[in-house]
Design a protein around this motif. Structure first.
Motif, PDB file in Angstrom:
ATOM      1  N   THR A 203      30.319  53.644  44.408  1.00  9.70           N
ATOM      2  CA  THR A 203      31.038  54.706  45.118  1.00  9.70           C
ATOM      3  C   THR A 203      30.913  56.043  44.414  1.00  9.70           C
ATOM      4  N   ASP A 204      31.056  56.053  43.084  1.00  4.76           N
ATOM      5  CA  ASP A 204      31.022  57.315  42.346  1.00  4.76           C
ATOM      6  C   ASP A 204      30.743  57.004  40.878  1.00  4.76           C
ATOM      7  N   VAL A 205      29.608  57.451  40.368  1.00  2.43           N
ATOM      8  CA  VAL A 205      29.253  57.143  38.977  1.00  2.43           C
ATOM      9  C   VAL A 205      30.169  57.846  37.979  1.00  2.43           C
ATOM     10  N   ALA A 206      30.926  58.840  38.416  1.00  5.48           N
ATOM     11  CA  ALA A 206      31.844  59.531  37.504  1.00  5.48           C
ATOM     12  C   ALA A 206      33.099  58.707  37.242  1.00  5.48           C
ATOM     13  N   ASP A 207      33.359  57.723  38.089  1.00  5.27           N
ATOM     14  CA  ASP A 207      34.524  56.862  37.937  1.00  5.27           C
ATOM     15  C   ASP A 207      34.223  55.808  36.869  1.00  5.27           C
ATOM     16  N   PRO A 208      35.079  55.670  35.840  1.00  2.39           N
ATOM     17  CA  PRO A 208      34.829  54.697  34.775  1.00  2.39           C
ATOM     18  C   PRO A 208      34.623  53.272  35.292  1.00  2.39           C
ATOM     19  N   PHE A 209      35.301  52.916  36.377  1.00  3.94           N
ATOM     20  CA  PHE A 209      35.164  51.588  36.970  1.00  3.94           C
ATOM     21  C   PHE A 209      33.712  51.317  37.335  1.00  3.94           C
TER      22      PHE A 209
ATOM     23  N   VAL B 190      23.364  41.339  47.208  1.00  2.00           N
ATOM     24  CA  VAL B 190      24.665  40.758  46.888  1.00  2.00           C
ATOM     25  C   VAL B 190      25.723  41.849  47.037  1.00  2.00           C
ATOM     26  N   ILE B 191      26.848  41.500  47.627  1.00  2.00           N
ATOM     27  CA  ILE B 191      27.956  42.437  47.820  1.00  2.00           C
ATOM     28  C   ILE B 191      29.004  42.209  46.737  1.00  2.00           C
ATOM     29  N   ILE B 192      29.484  43.288  46.147  1.00  2.00           N
ATOM     30  CA  ILE B 192      30.508  43.176  45.114  1.00  2.00           C
ATOM     31  C   ILE B 192      31.785  43.896  45.550  1.00  2.00           C
ATOM     32  N   ASN B 193      32.930  43.308  45.214  1.00  2.00           N
ATOM     33  CA  ASN B 193      34.248  43.861  45.531  1.00  2.00           C
ATOM     34  C   ASN B 193      34.533  43.857  47.028  1.00  2.00           C
ATOM     35  N   ARG B 194      33.968  42.857  47.724  1.00  2.00           N
ATOM     36  CA  ARG B 194      34.212  42.718  49.157  1.00  2.00           C
ATOM     37  C   ARG B 194      33.670  41.365  49.604  1.00  2.00           C
ATOM     38  N   VAL B 195      34.296  40.783  50.618  1.00  2.00           N
ATOM     39  CA  VAL B 195      33.811  39.527  51.184  1.00  2.00           C
ATOM     40  C   VAL B 195      33.353  39.785  52.611  1.00  2.00           C
ATOM     41  N   VAL B 196      32.084  39.530  52.883  1.00  2.00           N
ATOM     42  CA  VAL B 196      31.518  39.702  54.213  1.00  2.00           C
ATOM     43  C   VAL B 196      31.446  38.332  54.887  1.00  2.00           C
ATOM     44  N   PRO B 197      32.088  38.147  56.040  1.00  3.64           N
ATOM     45  CA  PRO B 197      32.061  36.848  56.723  1.00  3.64           C
ATOM     46  C   PRO B 197      30.644  36.334  56.942  1.00  3.64           C
ATOM     47  N   LYS B 198      30.472  35.031  56.781  1.00  2.00           N
ATOM     48  CA  LYS B 198      29.211  34.302  56.949  1.00  2.00           C
ATOM     49  C   LYS B 198      28.290  34.438  55.732  1.00  2.00           C
ATOM     50  N   PHE B 199      28.637  35.330  54.798  1.00  2.00           N
ATOM     51  CA  PHE B 199      27.820  35.505  53.596  1.00  2.00           C
ATOM     52  C   PHE B 199      28.685  35.422  52.336  1.00  2.00           C
TER      53      PHE B 199
ATOM     54  N   CYS C 201      28.775  37.122  47.981  1.00  2.00           N
ATOM     55  CA  CYS C 201      29.789  38.155  47.745  1.00  2.00           C
ATOM     56  C   CYS C 201      30.569  37.821  46.478  1.00  2.00           C
ATOM     57  N   VAL C 202      30.862  38.835  45.696  1.00  2.00           N
ATOM     58  CA  VAL C 202      31.620  38.673  44.460  1.00  2.00           C
ATOM     59  C   VAL C 202      32.858  39.562  44.558  1.00  2.00           C
ATOM     60  N   SER C 203      34.037  38.953  44.495  1.00  2.00           N
ATOM     61  CA  SER C 203      35.241  39.762  44.708  1.00  2.00           C
ATOM     62  C   SER C 203      36.395  39.264  43.856  1.00  2.00           C
ATOM     63  N   LEU C 204      37.470  40.026  43.885  1.00  2.55           N
ATOM     64  CA  LEU C 204      38.690  39.712  43.148  1.00  2.55           C
ATOM     65  C   LEU C 204      39.855  39.663  44.128  1.00  2.55           C
ATOM     66  N   ASP C 205      40.847  38.842  43.822  1.00  3.46           N
ATOM     67  CA  ASP C 205      42.029  38.732  44.671  1.00  3.46           C
ATOM     68  C   ASP C 205      42.995  39.879  44.342  1.00  3.46           C
ATOM     69  N   ASN C 206      42.873  40.983  45.082  1.00  5.18           N
ATOM     70  CA  ASN C 206      43.734  42.145  44.858  1.00  5.18           C
ATOM     71  C   ASN C 206      45.198  41.835  45.128  1.00  5.18           C
TER      72      ASN C 206
ATOM     73  N   THR D 112      48.818  46.507  32.318  1.00  6.45           N
ATOM     74  CA  THR D 112      48.009  46.634  33.529  1.00  6.45           C
ATOM     75  C   THR D 112      47.460  45.288  33.975  1.00  6.45           C
ATOM     76  N   ILE D 113      46.868  45.268  35.148  1.00  8.52           N
ATOM     77  CA  ILE D 113      46.192  44.084  35.667  1.00  8.52           C
ATOM     78  C   ILE D 113      44.699  44.247  35.407  1.00  8.52           C
ATOM     79  N   ARG D 114      44.117  43.305  34.705  1.00 10.73           N
ATOM     80  CA  ARG D 114      42.690  43.408  34.377  1.00 10.73           C
ATOM     81  C   ARG D 114      41.830  43.038  35.578  1.00 10.73           C
ATOM     82  N   TYR D 115      40.931  43.939  35.915  1.00 11.80           N
ATOM     83  CA  TYR D 115      39.904  43.709  36.926  1.00 11.80           C
ATOM     84  C   TYR D 115      38.599  43.508  36.159  1.00 11.80           C
ATOM     85  N   PRO D 116      38.088  42.274  36.062  1.00  8.38           N
ATOM     86  CA  PRO D 116      36.927  42.011  35.202  1.00  8.38           C
ATOM     87  C   PRO D 116      35.606  42.455  35.844  1.00  8.38           C
ATOM     88  N   ILE D 117      35.493  43.738  36.124  1.00 10.03           N
ATOM     89  CA  ILE D 117      34.318  44.240  36.836  1.00 10.03           C
ATOM     90  C   ILE D 117      33.045  44.034  36.031  1.00 10.03           C
TER      91      ILE D 117
END
Length: 333
Positions: free
Chosen positions: A67-73, A142-151, A155-160, A287-292
């Protein structure tokens, strides 16, 4: 060899329309875009020689859409993918989507045209249908941080929801009953899911929800400041806040300090993501760790394994949010 004229005939549109759709031109209608994409998928057409070569052979590049390379995430995400690429003697190319449908589409198409046979894609604006079409056409995507139906298996995601539920539950166990929420105003699934986790926890513990204890703003330091000011303006009895991310939590702490409200003695706050800033705030942020980093490593290895028989697929992994306790919370009991 399939040509652009074949695509136009299959889609029932002009060659010019096909060209506009393939180049993400603003004048393309949604109906035309869907017709062309369907024809492209059915015929297996690739828009140029480089992309045609992609269908025939692999190369030494991994594409990454963020989304934005300036974001530390996203900086952490890119660094993790780059480390995997280096291990396999490959390099990475980066595309930036900015939570914008047209820019996400252009970023993916550009990387494909540059013969990236493997893609790790963070896309929030594109529809499930369009991502499904890409995933069908591009075996190494591969999709990260989202689940696309049928695939789901690509997809690699976290339970927000679980993450903000943990955060809110932690504050409740500390004795807090008046807990606010600072949320993101971005129209993406993360924003909705994280708020849902907060609301679910309040409902689970039978805590009344006041309509003025939720404030949404931009998911950055300034947005956290604004949201915290709004919450303080409407509420005199808040003792704690759950924040959408660590940047918003940092902004909230700044406002609390300016109003002589001590964290954590008088007020507790929990962030989300566990970015580097969380360790350097005063006080250090719970905080809640998001293991990105782990998720991006897994995604990159998965993408490589999908197109290269020499790369073993990673073991099945399910990523969960975890609480990182520091010094921004305190018990009331």
């Amino acid at each position: 060899m399939i040509t652009i004229r074949d695509v136009a005939k299959q889609a029932g549109v002009s060659v010019a329309t096909v060209s506009r759709v393939l180049n993400s031109h603003r004048s393309s209608s949604e109906k035309a875009r869907l017709a062309v994409q369907s024809a492209v998928e059915k015929l297996g057409y690739y828009p140029n020689a480089n992309a045609k070569a992609l269908a025939m052979q692999h190369n030494d590049t991994i594409g990454v859409v963020v989304t934005d390379v300036a974001d530390p995430f996203f900086a952490i995400l890119v660094k993790a993918v780059d480390k995997v690429a280096e291990q396999h003697h490959k390099t990475i190319l980066i595309g930036i989507g900015y939570h914008n449908e047209e820019k996400e589409r252009k970023a993916i198409d550009t990387l494909l045209c540059k013969r990236c046979s493997c893609l790790v894609v963070h896309a929030k604006a594109l529809s499930d249908i369009e991502l499904q079409q890409y995933l069908t056409r591009v075996p190494g995507m591969v999709i990260i941080n989202r689940v696309v139906p049928k695939f789901e298996n690509r997809c690699v995601s976290l339970d927000n929801i679980k993450g903000t539920f943990y955060a809110t539950e932690t504050l409740i166990h500390l004795g807090h009953q008046h807990i606010g929420y600072i949320g993101s105003n971005h129209q993406i699934t993360d924003a909705k899911e994280r708020m849902d986790g907060y609301l679910t926890a309040l409902k689970h513990y039978n805590i009344h929800l006041n309509q003025y204890v939720i404030a949404n703003s931009s998911p950055d330091f300034e947005g956290g400041e604004k949201a915290m000011i709004d919450l303080l303006s409407y509420n005199s009895n808040l003792t704690a806040v759950v924040a959408y991310n660590d940047s918003m939590a940092a902004g909230a702490i700044s406002v609390l300090n300016e109003n002589n409200i001590n964290v954590p003695t008088q007020f507790s706050i929990i962030g989300f993501d566990d970015m580097p800033i969380a360790r350097y705030l005063i006080p250090k942020l719970t905080t809640i760790r998001y293991p990105i980093d782990l998720m991006a490593t897994y995604a990159a290895n998965l993408a490589l394994s999908l197109v290269d028989d020499g790369v073993s697929p990673p073991n099945h992994m399910h990523f969960n949010p975890t609480l990182v306790k520091r010094f921004s919370t305190k018990s009331l009991v």
